[in-house]
Design an enzyme around this catalytic site. Structure first.
Site, mmCIF file in Angstrom:
data_model
loop_
_atom_site.group_PDB
_atom_site.id
_atom_site.type_symbol
_atom_site.label_atom_id
_atom_site.label_comp_id
_atom_site.label_asym_id
_atom_site.label_seq_id
_atom_site.Cartn_x
_atom_site.Cartn_y
_atom_site.Cartn_z
ATOM 1 N N CYS A 2 2.146 8.249 -28.091
ATOM 2 C CA CYS A 2 2.542 7.631 -27.331
ATOM 3 C C CYS A 2 2.849 6.721 -28.882
ATOM 4 C CB CYS A 2 2.837 6.412 -26.507
ATOM 5 S SG CYS A 2 1.001 6.897 -25.334
ATOM 6 N N MET A 3 5.124 5.728 -28.532
ATOM 7 C CA MET A 3 5.326 5.743 -29.898
ATOM 8 C C MET A 3 4.236 4.340 -30.396
ATOM 9 S SD MET A 3 8.400 3.191 -29.556
ATOM 10 C CE MET A 3 9.693 4.036 -28.893
ATOM 11 N N ASP A 4 3.533 3.807 -29.802
ATOM 12 C CA ASP A 4 2.344 2.572 -30.479
ATOM 13 C C ASP A 4 1.014 2.667 -30.726
ATOM 14 O OD1 ASP A 4 4.947 0.857 -29.606
ATOM 15 O OD2 ASP A 4 4.637 0.481 -28.066
ATOM 16 N N LYS A 54 9.065 9.108 -55.541
ATOM 17 C CA LYS A 54 10.623 9.334 -54.478
ATOM 18 C C LYS A 54 9.845 8.899 -53.239
ATOM 19 C CE LYS A 54 10.313 14.397 -53.948
ATOM 20 N NZ LYS A 54 10.592 15.596 -54.182
ATOM 21 N N ARG A 75 19.288 25.304 -53.823
ATOM 22 C CA ARG A 75 19.182 23.928 -53.786
ATOM 23 C C ARG A 75 20.259 23.308 -54.500
ATOM 24 N NH1 ARG A 75 14.061 20.517 -52.513
ATOM 25 N NH2 ARG A 75 14.066 20.053 -54.600
ATOM 26 N N HIS A 108 13.789 24.358 -61.280
ATOM 27 C CA HIS A 108 12.541 24.023 -59.370
ATOM 28 C C HIS A 108 12.051 25.391 -58.964
ATOM 29 C CE1 HIS A 108 10.534 21.552 -56.514
ATOM 30 N NE2 HIS A 108 11.263 21.463 -56.024
ATOM 31 N N TYR A 156 1.825 10.421 -21.582
ATOM 32 C CA TYR A 156 2.557 10.615 -20.957
ATOM 33 C C TYR A 156 3.118 11.486 -20.059
ATOM 34 C CZ TYR A 156 5.119 5.994 -22.213
ATOM 35 O OH TYR A 156 4.866 4.833 -22.824
ATOM 36 N N ARG A 193 6.730 18.194 -63.902
ATOM 37 C CA ARG A 193 7.443 17.031 -62.898
ATOM 38 C C ARG A 193 6.135 17.692 -61.749
ATOM 39 N NH1 ARG A 193 11.333 20.475 -62.705
ATOM 40 N NH2 ARG A 193 11.447 20.649 -61.614
HETATM 41 C C1 LIG Z 1 9.444 16.374 -54.982
HETATM 42 C C2 LIG Z 1 10.525 17.273 -55.864
HETATM 43 C C3 LIG Z 1 9.038 17.148 -57.122
HETATM 44 C C4 LIG Z 1 7.402 17.267 -56.920
HETATM 45 O O1 LIG Z 1 6.707 18.226 -56.135
HETATM 46 P P1 LIG Z 1 5.551 18.361 -55.509
HETATM 47 O O2 LIG Z 1 5.235 19.609 -55.470
HETATM 48 O O3 LIG Z 1 5.142 17.356 -55.240
HETATM 49 O O4 LIG Z 1 5.211 17.927 -56.919
HETATM 50 C C5 LIG Z 1 9.693 18.257 -58.767
HETATM 51 N N1 LIG Z 1 10.672 18.501 -58.670
HETATM 52 C C6 LIG Z 1 11.449 18.323 -57.258
HETATM 53 C C7 LIG Z 1 12.963 18.764 -58.172
HETATM 54 C C8 LIG Z 1 11.566 17.500 -56.503
HETATM 55 O O5 LIG Z 1 12.403 17.239 -55.792
#
Ligand SMILES: *Cc1c(COP(=O)(O)O)cnc(C)c1O
Length: 376
Positions: free
Chosen positions: A313-315, A36, A134, A166, A266, A222
């Protein structure tokens, strides 16, 4: 660097492949490589290919747009997604043979309607909230949620391919939430079993848990951050052989003399206490260099550590060359793999009061990406 690129992200796909196969061997279960957010800033499509080549049975993304990009690029493997919103257009996803995640009965109802419209069953994984608070069905809703999933399966609307949850605190292995969440997950699995669900994969572990909590591996893990060679639990000793994939580099655009008392950038937040030289690095907060790193970050110039002076800075940012005058065009490594004096994403995270995830995911802007390694 050639071609006048101002600043670039170099991604070592061999490191990605090494990490995927190392973690697969370590865990001994199916690997769901999380790509992702443009693969945490590393570029989704090349990372996806490297992960598949290294044996990742699954890829995972958050959104259906990410699903579309992967399928359009020719990825045909198992693919999990988990963050849909109300009124999401599921027809494409069902045709794209993706494993959707549902959090609620309402979401299952929408998926059922889309499956009827498409004329084919969906594949659905069920997310239960075990304490992160969540996404996922809250405990009080598990029974109606799982029962609806079973009914839809019996009606041919989908196949339930997974049940998952999770962790909140997997980077702190001794945190009591880990045991509590895993016990809750086992309760959800038992309930699903009673209801007659037989998911193909049950999964709970992210990178930190995959490495640090073997009992949380179930049928699959995951893994996001560790894929990229970054440590998901800094400060916890685990000795996993991970290789950092990302190097962020640029060339010094300008080198000049400062006199004692000259103030920099700045707001004049830094003033040279003595005569020194300063170098201009052509990357700034538009490229994801955090302003919070003003007067705190370090980079290397020709292999030597140099402090950032003044506000980012930005750039561009300015670095103190301490009286040296490396030629303009000298290599600047903002961060990269440990060794060679380089700062790491973890160093940057600590300097900015954030996490390594955020440093790599936000870096980019106008930077180009270049890939190295056999699978590039
Ligand atoms: C992003 C995410 C992961 C990966 O987590 P890591 O700590 O980067 O391994 C796994 N499961 C869910 C639901 C996530 O949102």
């Amino acid at each position: 660097m050639s071609g006048g690129s101002r600043a670039e992200i170099v991604v070592d796909l061999d490191a990605i492949g090494h990490n995927v196969s190392t973690l697969r061997a370590l865990t001994g279960v199916a690997m769901i490589t999380v790509v992702k957010a443009d693969a945490y800033g590393h570029g989704m499509l090349p990372v996806a290919r490297a992960a598949r080549a290294a044996g990742a049975e699954w890829l995972a993304v958050a959104t259906l747009d990410e699903v579309r990009r992967l399928r359009a690029a020719g990825d045909t493997g198992r693919l999990l997604t988990w963050l849909t919103v109300p009124d999401e257009q599921y027809d494409h996803a069902i045709r794209a043979d993706v494993d959707l995640t549902a959090y609620s009965v309402a979401e299952l109802d929408e998926i059922a309607a889309a499956a009827t419209h498409v004329g084919a069953p969906a594949r659905v994984q069920l997310k239960v909230d075990t304490g992160l608070s969540r996404g996922g069905a809250a405990r009080a809703d598990w029974e109606p949620f799982l029962a609806r999933a079973r009914a839809g399966e019996q009606a041919g609307q989908w196949k339930v391919t997974g049940i998952w949850s999770h962790f909140a605190c997997a980077d702190e292995p001794a945190h009591p939430a880990n045991d509590a969440q895993q016990a809750a997950f086992d309760d959800a699995l038992a309930l699903a079993d009673d209801i007659g669900l037989t998911p193909e994969i049950r999964h709970l572990a992210n990178s930190a848990a995959a490495i640090l909590r073997p009992q949380s591996r179930y049928d699959a893990v995951r893994v996001g951050l560790a894929t990229y060679g970054l440590d998901p639990a800094p400060g916890v000793d685990h000795g996993t052989d991970l290789r950092v994939a990302m190097t962020v580099r640029a060339e010094l655009a300008l080198v000049k003399q400062l006199e004692a008392g000259d103030a920099v950038s700045y707001g004049h937040t830094w003033t040279a206490p003595e005569r020194t030289t300063i170098g201009l690095v052509p990357a700034g907060y538009a490229e994801g260099v955090p302003v919070a790193g003003s007067n705190r970050l370090e980079v290397t110039v020709d292999g030597k550590r140099r402090p950032v002076r003044g506000r980012v800075c930005m750039d561009q940012v300015l670095v103190d060359l301490g009286g040296d005058t490396p030629p303009e065009g000298s290599e600047v490594v903002l961060f990269g793999p440990p060794g060679g004096g380089r700062a790491t994403a973890q160093d940057w995270a600590e300097a900015c009061g954030t996490i390594n995830y955020e440093i790599v995911t936000r870096i980019g802007g106008r930077m180009t990406r270049r890939y190295t390694g056999a699978t590039s």
